[in-house]
Enzyme design. Sequence first.
Site, PDB file in Angstrom:
ATOM      1  N   LYS A   1      -0.744 -10.377  -1.536  1.00  0.00           N
ATOM      2  CA  LYS A   1      -0.429 -10.244  -2.956  1.00  0.00           C
ATOM      3  C   LYS A   1      -0.648 -11.581  -3.670  1.00  0.00           C
ATOM      4  CE  LYS A   1       0.870  -6.073  -3.775  1.00  0.00           C
ATOM      5  NZ  LYS A   1      -0.091  -5.267  -4.515  1.00  0.00           N
TER       6      LYS A   1
ATOM      7  N   HIS B   1       6.656  -6.305  -1.772  1.00  0.00           N
ATOM      8  CA  HIS B   1       5.564  -6.036  -2.707  1.00  0.00           C
ATOM      9  C   HIS B   1       5.540  -6.992  -3.894  1.00  0.00           C
ATOM     10  CE1 HIS B   1       3.662  -4.024  -6.170  1.00  0.00           C
ATOM     11  NE2 HIS B   1       2.828  -3.523  -5.267  1.00  0.00           N
TER      12      HIS B   1
ATOM     13  N   ASP C   1       2.619   7.647   0.107  1.00  0.00           N
ATOM     14  CA  ASP C   1       4.066   7.386   0.215  1.00  0.00           C
ATOM     15  C   ASP C   1       4.736   8.417   1.117  1.00  0.00           C
ATOM     16  OD1 ASP C   1       4.080   5.264  -1.641  1.00  0.00           O
ATOM     17  OD2 ASP C   1       4.203   6.655  -3.325  1.00  0.00           O
TER      18      ASP C   1
ATOM     19  N   GLU D   1       0.798   0.489   5.768  1.00  0.00           N
ATOM     20  CA  GLU D   1       0.367  -0.448   4.716  1.00  0.00           C
ATOM     21  C   GLU D   1       1.572  -1.283   4.325  1.00  0.00           C
ATOM     22  OE1 GLU D   1      -0.549  -1.829   0.545  1.00  0.00           O
ATOM     23  OE2 GLU D   1       1.164  -0.679   1.238  1.00  0.00           O
TER      24      GLU D   1
ATOM     25  N   GLU E   1      -1.663  -6.283   2.932  1.00  0.00           N
ATOM     26  CA  GLU E   1      -2.197  -6.684   1.623  1.00  0.00           C
ATOM     27  C   GLU E   1      -1.649  -8.045   1.205  1.00  0.00           C
ATOM     28  OE1 GLU E   1      -1.612  -4.001  -1.720  1.00  0.00           O
ATOM     29  OE2 GLU E   1      -2.395  -5.531  -3.087  1.00  0.00           O
TER      30      GLU E   1
ATOM     31  N   ASP F   1       2.851  -5.282   2.177  1.00  0.00           N
ATOM     32  CA  ASP F   1       2.470  -6.351   1.251  1.00  0.00           C
ATOM     33  C   ASP F   1       3.134  -7.652   1.682  1.00  0.00           C
ATOM     34  OD1 ASP F   1       1.322  -4.472  -0.900  1.00  0.00           O
ATOM     35  OD2 ASP F   1       3.335  -3.683  -0.565  1.00  0.00           O
TER      36      ASP F   1
ATOM     37  N   HIS G   1       2.089   4.282   2.951  1.00  0.00           N
ATOM     38  CA  HIS G   1       2.135   3.257   1.895  1.00  0.00           C
ATOM     39  C   HIS G   1       3.500   2.567   1.876  1.00  0.00           C
ATOM     40  CE1 HIS G   1       2.307   2.095  -2.534  1.00  0.00           C
ATOM     41  NE2 HIS G   1       1.347   1.347  -2.011  1.00  0.00           N
ATOM     42  N   ARG G   2       3.490   1.272   2.084  1.00  0.00           N
ATOM     43  CA  ARG G   2       4.733   0.471   2.202  1.00  0.00           C
ATOM     44  C   ARG G   2       5.648   1.144   3.239  1.00  0.00           C
ATOM     45  NH1 ARG G   2       5.812  -0.430  -4.362  1.00  0.00           N
ATOM     46  NH2 ARG G   2       3.609  -0.517  -4.904  1.00  0.00           N
TER      47      ARG G   2
HETATM   48  O1  G3P Z   1      -2.996  -0.272  -0.368  1.00  0.00           O
HETATM   49  C1  G3P Z   1      -3.250  -0.192  -1.706  1.00  0.00           C
HETATM   50  C2  G3P Z   1      -2.068  -0.244  -2.606  1.00  0.00           C
HETATM   51  O2  G3P Z   1      -0.933  -0.601  -1.886  1.00  0.00           O
HETATM   52  C3  G3P Z   1      -2.292  -1.197  -3.725  1.00  0.00           C
HETATM   53  O3  G3P Z   1      -1.307  -1.093  -4.706  1.00  0.00           O
HETATM   54  O4  G3P Z   1       0.609  -2.006  -5.939  1.00  0.00           O
HETATM   55  O5  G3P Z   1       0.982  -0.391  -4.114  1.00  0.00           O
HETATM   56  O6  G3P Z   1       0.277  -2.714  -3.589  1.00  0.00           O
HETATM   57  P1  G3P Z   1       0.201  -1.569  -4.563  1.00  0.00           P
HETATM   58 CA    CA Z   2       0.028  -2.668  -1.298  1.00  0.00          CA
END
Ligand code: G3P
Ligand code: CA
Length: 266
Positions: free
Chosen positions: A140, A79, A261, A64, A138, A66, A37-38
């Site tokens: 945004k 993000h 994470d 992942e 993703e 954003d 995640h990120r």
């Molecule tokens: O991949 C899903 C998740 O990243 C969505 O929430 O706020 O972390 O971008 P957020």
């Molecule tokens: Ca995300």
Amino acid sequence: MGRNKRYGSIFLSSFSRGSYKKGKLKFPVPPFFKIGHRGSAGYCPENTIASFDHAIELGAEFLELDINLTKDGKLAVIHDSTVNRTTNAKGKISDFTMNELKNLDAGSWFHSRFAGESIPELQDVLERYSGKAGLLIEIKKPYQYPGIIEVLSEQFKGYTTDRCRFIVQSFDRQAIQHFHSLCPSIPVGVLIKNSVRGITETELMEISQYASYVNPKITMVNRYLADIIHSLGMKMLVWNINNKREAIKMNLLNADGIISDFPDLL
Ligand code: G3P
Ligand code: CA
């Protein structure tokens, strides 16, 4: 079960394939994507090269990330729609050029040893990681950025999907449908999270017309939701899973990917 039944409000504590016992995983582990995640946001400043590199070192198969659109029409990997939380500056992404963003410090807020980490441009991330890790991108708040879908679809020119693994996702279903119409060879996913409304089987059927993935927040995942997503021929990537017990539960529900994470957790 009616098609208008809403899913997402009940969390089941038992599973049809057997019960989970603390500390023991009694079932064979089906393959699922390990997604950072990120990058590896639990260890490094999110959405930076340091974070992505470390995620791969920890075994993540997908990263992942954003994206937001800059003043000069470039895709910045960040993000928030402002730089306030994760850099040494203040302001909206849409008020900066990509070069201006690249000169900000996107690491010190997390820890002084990351001083000098910068906000990457999507194009650089594609070049650096294509063929090494999958990218779960993703979009945004696309309604804030007219033209972002067209800019994103241009980015994939020159990348062959047999060698590179990309998935584009968003909470914004219209944006995802638009992207899918421009780039049908790149699989797309719809993000969902708990709301008063939950999600109906009818909505999931509509989503299945264009999307390959439905990616729910962990708090809304149960056996019913997982089974419907799979019976409609889609896959399910669950976010965010930051402890082993949740990872095992999602595994038992046949999640196709787990977003964390802490990619080494998986
Ligand atoms: O991949 C899903 C998740 O990243 C969505 O929430 O706020 O972390 O971008 P957020
Ligand atoms: Ca995300």
